[in-house]
Design an enzyme around this catalytic site. Structure first.
Site, PDB file in Angstrom:
ATOM      1  N   HIS A 124      12.598   6.854  -7.066  1.00  0.00           N
ATOM      2  CA  HIS A 124      13.294   6.167  -6.097  1.00  0.00           C
ATOM      3  C   HIS A 124      12.425   5.450  -5.274  1.00  0.00           C
ATOM      4  O   HIS A 124      11.122   5.410  -5.008  1.00  0.00           O
ATOM      5  CB  HIS A 124      12.987   7.654  -5.431  1.00  0.00           C
ATOM      6  CG  HIS A 124      14.072   7.449  -3.972  1.00  0.00           C
ATOM      7  ND1 HIS A 124      14.434   8.348  -3.058  1.00  0.00           N
ATOM      8  CD2 HIS A 124      13.538   6.306  -3.133  1.00  0.00           C
ATOM      9  CE1 HIS A 124      14.684   7.808  -1.951  1.00  0.00           C
ATOM     10  NE2 HIS A 124      14.136   6.706  -1.941  1.00  0.00           N
TER      11      HIS A 124
ATOM     12  N   HIS B  69      12.226   1.209  -3.589  1.00  0.00           N
ATOM     13  CA  HIS B  69      12.957   0.211  -2.860  1.00  0.00           C
ATOM     14  C   HIS B  69      12.359  -1.393  -3.481  1.00  0.00           C
ATOM     15  O   HIS B  69      11.818  -1.415  -2.235  1.00  0.00           O
ATOM     16  CB  HIS B  69      13.027  -0.136  -1.373  1.00  0.00           C
ATOM     17  CG  HIS B  69      13.336   2.051  -1.525  1.00  0.00           C
ATOM     18  ND1 HIS B  69      14.536   1.418  -0.367  1.00  0.00           N
ATOM     19  CD2 HIS B  69      13.494   2.932  -0.563  1.00  0.00           C
ATOM     20  CE1 HIS B  69      15.312   2.666  -0.426  1.00  0.00           C
ATOM     21  NE2 HIS B  69      14.351   3.664  -0.469  1.00  0.00           N
ATOM     22  N   PHE B  70      12.526  -1.972  -4.530  1.00  0.00           N
ATOM     23  CA  PHE B  70      11.545  -3.285  -4.275  1.00  0.00           C
ATOM     24  C   PHE B  70      12.819  -4.919  -3.865  1.00  0.00           C
ATOM     25  O   PHE B  70      12.141  -6.003  -3.978  1.00  0.00           O
ATOM     26  CB  PHE B  70      11.337  -3.659  -6.113  1.00  0.00           C
ATOM     27  CG  PHE B  70      10.682  -2.257  -6.847  1.00  0.00           C
ATOM     28  CD1 PHE B  70      10.049  -1.862  -6.292  1.00  0.00           C
ATOM     29  CD2 PHE B  70      10.538  -2.300  -7.966  1.00  0.00           C
ATOM     30  CE1 PHE B  70       9.159  -1.058  -7.021  1.00  0.00           C
ATOM     31  CE2 PHE B  70      10.168  -1.669  -8.829  1.00  0.00           C
ATOM     32  CZ  PHE B  70       9.029  -0.743  -8.352  1.00  0.00           C
ATOM     33  N   ARG B  71      13.444  -4.282  -3.682  1.00  0.00           N
ATOM     34  CA  ARG B  71      13.838  -4.896  -2.178  1.00  0.00           C
ATOM     35  C   ARG B  71      14.278  -6.702  -2.420  1.00  0.00           C
ATOM     36  O   ARG B  71      14.290  -7.541  -1.718  1.00  0.00           O
ATOM     37  CB  ARG B  71      12.278  -5.521  -1.540  1.00  0.00           C
ATOM     38  CG  ARG B  71      12.302  -4.337  -0.383  1.00  0.00           C
ATOM     39  CD  ARG B  71      12.821  -3.620   0.043  1.00  0.00           C
ATOM     40  NE  ARG B  71      11.888  -2.617   1.533  1.00  0.00           N
ATOM     41  CZ  ARG B  71      12.069  -1.547   1.551  1.00  0.00           C
ATOM     42  NH1 ARG B  71      13.621  -1.167   1.702  1.00  0.00           N
ATOM     43  NH2 ARG B  71      11.656  -1.076   2.322  1.00  0.00           N
TER      44      ARG B  71
ATOM     45  N   ASN C  61      20.099  -0.635  -1.203  1.00  0.00           N
ATOM     46  CA  ASN C  61      20.055  -1.190  -0.237  1.00  0.00           C
ATOM     47  C   ASN C  61      19.370  -2.429   0.217  1.00  0.00           C
ATOM     48  O   ASN C  61      18.401  -1.915   1.476  1.00  0.00           O
ATOM     49  CB  ASN C  61      19.514   0.558   1.035  1.00  0.00           C
ATOM     50  CG  ASN C  61      17.986   0.556   0.992  1.00  0.00           C
ATOM     51  OD1 ASN C  61      17.418   0.295   0.006  1.00  0.00           O
ATOM     52  ND2 ASN C  61      17.359   0.661   1.909  1.00  0.00           N
TER      53      ASN C  61
ATOM     54  N   LYS D 187      23.816   6.510  -5.226  1.00  0.00           N
ATOM     55  CA  LYS D 187      23.094   6.345  -3.917  1.00  0.00           C
ATOM     56  C   LYS D 187      24.278   6.613  -2.686  1.00  0.00           C
ATOM     57  O   LYS D 187      24.881   5.318  -2.174  1.00  0.00           O
ATOM     58  CB  LYS D 187      22.310   5.802  -4.003  1.00  0.00           C
ATOM     59  CG  LYS D 187      21.080   6.140  -2.430  1.00  0.00           C
ATOM     60  CD  LYS D 187      20.357   6.927  -1.854  1.00  0.00           C
ATOM     61  CE  LYS D 187      19.482   7.540  -1.216  1.00  0.00           C
ATOM     62  NZ  LYS D 187      17.976   6.609  -0.775  1.00  0.00           N
TER      63      LYS D 187
ATOM     64  N   HIS E  71      20.322  10.913   0.354  1.00  0.00           N
ATOM     65  CA  HIS E  71      19.155  10.527   1.836  1.00  0.00           C
ATOM     66  C   HIS E  71      20.310  12.342   2.581  1.00  0.00           C
ATOM     67  O   HIS E  71      21.327  11.423   3.077  1.00  0.00           O
ATOM     68  CB  HIS E  71      19.241   9.620   2.104  1.00  0.00           C
ATOM     69  CG  HIS E  71      18.300   9.524   2.997  1.00  0.00           C
ATOM     70  ND1 HIS E  71      17.269   8.695   3.396  1.00  0.00           N
ATOM     71  CD2 HIS E  71      18.192  10.220   4.275  1.00  0.00           C
ATOM     72  CE1 HIS E  71      16.187   9.170   4.104  1.00  0.00           C
ATOM     73  NE2 HIS E  71      17.106   9.804   4.801  1.00  0.00           N
TER      74      HIS E  71
ATOM     75  N   ASP F  35       9.587   7.004  -3.334  1.00  0.00           N
ATOM     76  CA  ASP F  35      10.471   6.922  -1.896  1.00  0.00           C
ATOM     77  C   ASP F  35       9.599   4.887  -1.962  1.00  0.00           C
ATOM     78  O   ASP F  35       9.098   4.798  -0.556  1.00  0.00           O
ATOM     79  CB  ASP F  35      10.907   7.442  -1.013  1.00  0.00           C
ATOM     80  CG  ASP F  35      11.941   7.075   0.069  1.00  0.00           C
ATOM     81  OD1 ASP F  35      12.103   5.794  -0.385  1.00  0.00           O
ATOM     82  OD2 ASP F  35      11.769   7.268   1.062  1.00  0.00           O
TER      83      ASP F  35
ATOM     84  N   HIS G  16       7.385  -2.171   3.442  1.00  0.00           N
ATOM     85  CA  HIS G  16       7.559  -3.151   5.042  1.00  0.00           C
ATOM     86  C   HIS G  16       6.122  -3.746   5.445  1.00  0.00           C
ATOM     87  O   HIS G  16       5.427  -3.480   5.102  1.00  0.00           O
ATOM     88  CB  HIS G  16       8.401  -1.953   6.118  1.00  0.00           C
ATOM     89  CG  HIS G  16       8.839  -1.491   5.832  1.00  0.00           C
ATOM     90  ND1 HIS G  16      10.601  -2.169   5.626  1.00  0.00           N
ATOM     91  CD2 HIS G  16       9.109  -0.451   5.301  1.00  0.00           C
ATOM     92  CE1 HIS G  16      11.206  -1.217   5.421  1.00  0.00           C
ATOM     93  NE2 HIS G  16      10.980  -0.128   5.596  1.00  0.00           N
TER      94      HIS G  16
END
Ligand code: NCD
Ligand code: ZN
Length: 407
Positions: A52, A54-56, A86, A131, A164, A280, A284
């Site tokens: 999990h 989030h490497f954007r 996402n 997901k 989620h 996770d 940011h």
């Protein structure tokens, strides 16, 4: 044949050598002939799989990109990540998926799988798993009355679904001003209700499901034996009562719970009730995380999960065997990834650990901060990806493009 010797973690810890050919483990024995690297008394442990992150990429590379994210993960002993959909644009179509795969392929320093996002409608994608979010926090949203449809679709596609689990209709969509208000706006019941609804719908469908980042003992107890589920280091180690450099650093979804709840979750963790740990990793920038009300939810963690946990092994909170199941064996087995244990036929992915060498967490994400900065930890001294050394003496020596996509 390349050979690595040391104290190998495999059904206990035994002095042995591992033979490697074409990136795979081909032999494990007391003595092997070939080009040998001997780590003496250091522990050779399977590298971890973080399911999990989030490497954007694409769209928010100013927070993280596939190179910086995979490098940070590699330095912490992770050789495979599963990246969330996402993005901007959201990965909800085959075209968007193919574009993302082409973009990140040359940047990945470790192996990776990509999730496909499911909204209300299902689209076939060559993803490792799907997901969906039951909360309306981004465009990958599935309302509770569509859960059954989505479960049937993933069952038909023969792929796992990760969820989620916070129910939208339970969330109070006002503007919380601090961590306690954030927690109240997305209270424990929202997670418990989401898990209950999904399990009920899946009762006769039997899709392969995983609940992401559970935060409550009740949800854990409900999911046990009926689904896979994961817990994050931040829900185990922080509560909404804790102070952060900036309060918004602790703003994350699902929210950090009270100290009382956190302790109960930690008890479950110690007693072996948590099958999977997932970071996770949701970075940011510092600027974005200054003002609480405006700040997006999420904190970085892929660079810290394993080093923090190795320290807890050393301290005696959990056994090495528990950690092995939570970050190597179970994540690899659930997603069918040929890693996660030192066995003939598996990828030659290892980390070398010297438990004597304590360090402090260094922020290593592009976002430039870590809520764990300065916390005691144990980084792996060396990391191997399919037989290639990518970390040497705590320094990254791998490169962009070494990582392969797993489907
Ligand atoms: C995630 C993010 O920033 O992408 N944030 C978070 O708080 N976990 C999205 C999400 O999982 O809700
Ligand atoms: Zn996430």
């Amino acid at each position: 044949m390349d050979i690595i010797c040391g104290r190998i973690y495999r059904n206990g810890i035994h002095r042995a050598c591992i033979g490697i050919e074409n990136g795979k483990i081909v032999a494990i024995a007391h003595h092997l002939e070939g080009k040998k690297t001997d780590y003496g008394n250091a522990l050779i442990f399977p590298a971890a799989v973080d399911i999990h992150v989030h490497f954007r990429e694409p769209g928010q590379e100013y927070k993280e990109d596939f190179f910086t994210g995979t490098r940070a993960a590699a330095l912490s002993g992770v050789t495979c990540v599963l990246d969330m959909p996402n993005n901007r644009p959201a990965i909800v179509t085959k075209d968007a998926f193919e574009e993302k795969a082409a973009l990140v392929r040359d940047k990945a320093c470790i192996d990776f799988g990509l999730y496909g996002g499911i909204t209300e409608k299902f689209e076939d994608m060559p993803c490792i798993a799907y997901k969906t979010f039951l909360s309306k926090d981004n465009e990958i949203f599935c309302s509770s009355d569509r859960i059954e449809h989505v479960l049937r679709a993933v069952k038909g596609a023969e792929k796992p679904l990760v969820i989620h689990a916070e129910l939208e209709e339970c969330i109070e969509r006002d503007t919380p001003k601090n961590l306690k208000e954030h927690e109240r706006s997305r209270r424990a019941e929202c997670e418990i209700a989401a898990v209950r609804e999904v399990l009920k719908a899946n009762g006769h469908i039997h899709a392969k499901i995983h609940f992401c980042h559970l935060t409550t003992p009740e949800a854990v107890e409900m999911a046990k034996g009926r689904a896979s589920y994961g817990v994050t280091p931040h829900h185990l180690l922080f509560s909404c009562e804790r102070s952060f450099t900036h309060e918004a650093w602790g703003k994350v979804n699902p929210p950090l719970r009270s100290e009382r709840e956190r302790k109960k979750l930690y008890e479950h963790f110690i007693h072996g009730e948590i099958p999977i740990l997932e970071s996770d990793h949701a970075p940011h920038t510092r600027e974005e995380k200054e003002d609480f009300e405006q700040a997006p939810s999420g904190m970085p963690g892929a660079n810290a999960m394993i080093p923090l946990m190795l320290y807890r092994v050393k301290r005696g909170d959990i056994s090495l065997d528990r950690l092995f199941h939570m970050v190597c064996k179970n994540p690899a087995a659930f997603f069918g990834i040929p890693k996660g244990s030192i066995e003939v036929g598996k990828d030659a992915d290892f980390m070398v650990i010297d438990f004597e060498k304590e360090q402090e967490i260094k922020p290593r994400s592009k976002c430039g901060w870590s809520p764990y900065k300065g916390w005691p930890c144990i980084y792996p001294s060396h990391v191997y990806l399919r037989g290639e050394k990518i970390v040497e003496e705590y320094e990254f020596v791998g490169g962009a493009g070494m990582g392969k996509m797993i489907q």
